[in-house]
Design an enzyme around this catalytic site. Sequence first.
Site, PDB file in Angstrom:
ATOM      1  N   TYR A  92       0.492   1.816   1.044  1.00 48.45           N
ATOM      2  CA  TYR A  92       1.392   1.029   1.887  1.00 48.45           C
ATOM      3  C   TYR A  92       0.687   0.478   3.127  1.00 48.45           C
ATOM      4  CZ  TYR A  92       5.090   3.411  -0.801  1.00 48.45           C
ATOM      5  OH  TYR A  92       5.895   3.907  -1.792  1.00 48.45           O
ATOM      6  N   HIS A  94       1.469   5.774  -5.062  1.00 48.63           N
ATOM      7  CA  HIS A  94       1.531   7.086  -4.433  1.00 48.63           C
ATOM      8  C   HIS A  94       0.234   7.855  -4.628  1.00 48.63           C
ATOM      9  CE1 HIS A  94       5.730   5.911  -5.211  1.00 48.63           C
ATOM     10  NE2 HIS A  94       5.955   6.446  -4.032  1.00 48.63           N
TER      11      HIS A  94
END
Length: 737
Positions: free
Chosen positions: A482, A527
């Site tokens: 992110y 992730h």
Amino acid sequence: MARDTVETHFIESVAAMVPGNRRDPGLPVRAGTTLTGAVCRDLFEIQLASRMLDIAARWLREQGEGFYTIGSAGHEGNAAVAAALRVTDPALLHYRSGAFYLTRSAQAGRLAEEGLRDVLLGLTAAAEEPIAGGRHKVFGHPGLAVIPQTSTIASHLPRAVGVAFAIERARKLGVAGSPWPAGSVAVCSFGDASANHASALTGFNTAAYCAYQGLPLPILFVCEDNGIGISVRTPGGWVEAAGHPLIPRFTADGCDLPDAYDAARQAVEHVRARRSPAFLHLRTVRLMGHAGSDVESAYRTPRELAADLARDPLVATARLLVQAGLATPDDLAARYESLREHVLKLALECTRRPRLSSAHEVMEPLAPRHPAQVAAGAARPAADRGPLFGDAPPEREGPLTLAQSINRTLADLMAAHPEVMLFGEDIARKGGVYGVTRGLLKRFGAGRVFDTLLDEQSILGLALGSATSGLLPIPEIQYLAYLHNALDQLRGEAATLRFFSQGAYRNPMVVRVAGYSYQKGFGGHFHNDNSVAALRDIPGLVVASPARPDDAAAMLRTCVAAALADGEVSVFLEPIALYNTRDLMDDGDNGWLSAYVPPSRWAETHVPIGRGRSYGDGRDLTIVTFGNGLRMSLRAAIRLTAEGYGCRVLDLRWLSPLPVEDLLRAADLTGRVLIADETRASGGVSEGVLAALADAGYTGRVARVTSRDSFVPLGDAAAHVLLSEHDIESAARKLLG
């Protein structure tokens, strides 16, 4: 359009003006405005000076002595915005803000020549230029509360929102050291093309989000709309339709000084009184092209160029003065010529000033480090830890996991430094996705531990603005993947501020990032991200990568101490897969836990930036690694040692700057180096390690094992592309054979 065309138009237009009856300079310059004749006359002088800077920029370029020609011609109405503000109001400015900067300089009581010289020294890349020292042409000055900005369009809007947020938050927290007086407002200017950028939308949305919740956020957004971005037209009415519906709007003709002045005063008063955002839309024109090299006739019609020239704000203000009887055409023509001559003379003088002459001079403000001060700061606990931990300080808890150690260290740091704030997605009530910040909201309150929007640009922008305003933010990015959504907030904003202000402005901060791979049964690429190349490529940025609980505590204290001492910007990469790891070799051995070091021993356990950690004393092989690779490498080394091989493992701990001295020492001790790198083969950390060994003339044997050049897939398939213990052990045996 050509410089000569603009100059000729002004001279001819003024010559054709008919003087009106003389009006008292203390009265409004015309009916229906609050702009007096005296103020109008002063602002005209500044608008004229700004125009002369643009003429000088092009003249300098023709002489081969100037290096920047993006000018402010047509935008001189922003002098009215500066006039409506206080000299102490923090300003983050558009690159066409010459008149604003000169107005702010005059407000501070500086001589007119000082503001002119500031800009001219920047145009000529002179080392004496007061903000960037010849490194870039920027508008900035610590004495004028002007924070320098790079040319990346709109990248400064999230930071500006952070500055506005910090004005009120620092006061609420009672933190000393904020540079902005009570009642200040932040102002942020940008162009109509910039208003379309994702960073601009982040700024608008974050400001509106805060206002919607009743959080004070005193910011004035100023869009200087000249209708074109380099060569791309902005559709008519687009800026009026864009923006955010929850942010009140004020509109004015930026080419008409009284209109701009009145609207700016109203907008500033709204923000200052209500402590909430506002949007000021100034319709302007762009004269003399985007920059000196721009040939406008290639993409604009003669009619379009003539229409802009007819709205020249300098001509409009001159007409006001003549019609009010406050100046004659001859007065203005003479002033134009005399100031032109004076500015060109100043420009010539600036070309004779010294320029940066070595790499050392260029890089001096990039990453100034004072290790002794950092060590002393890292060893300093809170004056009274009792209220925080009571009778159960963390050093009495017994061995801790990595996540627990980071949690306790954050608590200690917040107790010691009231300016520290923690924020990010889900970090407050939930305590973070992995519980790393659990309990800190209850201990320190919502003023210092709070959740943000799910927008990484917003998170880093809040951090940047807060850091520039006397606070010490420790934002969290929920996953490494992110961070790439907002990388320019680190590259273009955070890392450049010291460089382009010679340290006059700093944004000390520690960005915590949960990262790397090996999360079993969870994730996929977003992730489980193992890409750190973009971080290691940012000059001056510190990248910390602790793997063990005791290192994480010490390194986090170091990063905070470096932020306070040197204004350091650090990214603190936390291996998710090791957060709750307890064992090293066998179930229940607790070999990955570490006791929390008591404050009395913080000095002796201090971890300086750029120092690695060695395990073992073998003389046959050195395994160089970091992050998750440390546990895998230690396990492989233990098995190899049991077979009679002498292995040592070097944990880099810092990915930027790399611990080169420790690396070379460990390499020379064995003559064989295996780099176990969980990042990718291309662009991974191992490339930097190999380069460091080669640059130092290392002649021993070297090999590396890495993860594949692939994104990380879901589930068990991840094992096919990620570095494994088997890979490490097999490569080690081959190197030892």
